[in-house]
Design an enzyme around this catalytic site. Structure first.
Site: not given
Ligand SMILES: [Zn+2]
Length: 229
Positions: A34, A51-52, A80-81, A103, A126, A166, A220
């Site tokens: 994520g 990343s990681g 990030s990848s 995910h 909405d 994915h 709203y």
């Molecule tokens: Zn992914």
């Protein structure tokens, strides 16, 4: 290659870093999966998670600053990848100021079946203005994911897409709005899934979807509402 940071860049780093806690809080991510990114407002500069790095260790100064081609401008860690997918979206959708990828389990279960989430809840009308669409299968490591996201979301009211086999990508005017869309996407994915165990959920008529979407997006909340969308 000297990158001069600005107050706006540092603010975006702090915001993007802090928003990762929301992914954990709402149960959208496992381990280091994520990521959240944000465009520095009014610029072609993007801030993204390294990343990681585990969520507990994220700090604003570890965030990676890139250009719209995903090239690192500032930061000691690699991005990030998914940075290429994020930057593809920013390049092709200038109105987008935040991108989130997860995910999250229920939404990803729909992705595994290659099935869009039908609009059967007023909360979906909405927030998403209809179904949550399905994007194509795409391999990591090229422009394919970014292209699939843009092709699916362009001209669609939904800020969320579930990419086949994915997971979820969401967009927003800023990173907070993209995180909200990711939280809402998982919430409705779970409810519609549960509903389907007991029968076939009933679709909302298109004119009612339009009315609900219009009211939520324009009326709203507290007025005037400077809330980020
Ligand atoms: Zn992914």
């Amino acid at each position: 290659m000297t990158f001069k940071t600005t107050a706006a860049v540092e603010e975006t780093k702090a915001e993007v870093c802090a928003l990762h806690a929301e992914l954990l809080r709402w149960g959208l991510v496992t381990w280091t999966s994520g990521n959240v990114s944000g465009r520095v407002p009014g610029t072609d500069i993007v801030v993204i998670k390294p990343s990681g790095v585990s969520y507990d260790d994220l700090r604003p100064e570890l965030m990676v600053v890139t250009d719209l081609d995903g090239k690192v401008l500032d930061g000691d860690l690699s991005p990030s990848s998914d940075a290429e997918s994020h930057s593809y979206v920013y390049r092709h959708m200038p109105e987008v100021g935040g991108v989130v990828h997860t995910h999250s389990p229920y939404a990803t279960a729909w992705a595994a079946r290659a099935e869009p989430i039908p609009c059967v809840l007023t909360a979906m009308a909405d927030e998403f203005g209809g179904e949550i669409p399905l994007g194509p299968f795409a391999l990591i490591g090229s422009d394919d994911i970014g292209r699939g996201i843009v092709q699916t979301l362009e001209g669609h009211r939904s800020p969320a897409v579930i990419m086949q086999n994915h997971g979820v990508f969401t967009i927003g005017k800023g990173p907070k709005a993209a995180v909200k869309a990711a939280v809402m996407c998982e919430d409705v994915a779970r409810t519609v899934h549960i509903s389907r165990q007991l029968g076939e959920p009933v679709p909302i008529a298109p004119q009612h979807v339009d009315a609900l979407y219009d009211r939520y997006q324009n009326v709203y909340g507290q007025q005037p509402a400077p809330e980020e969308k």
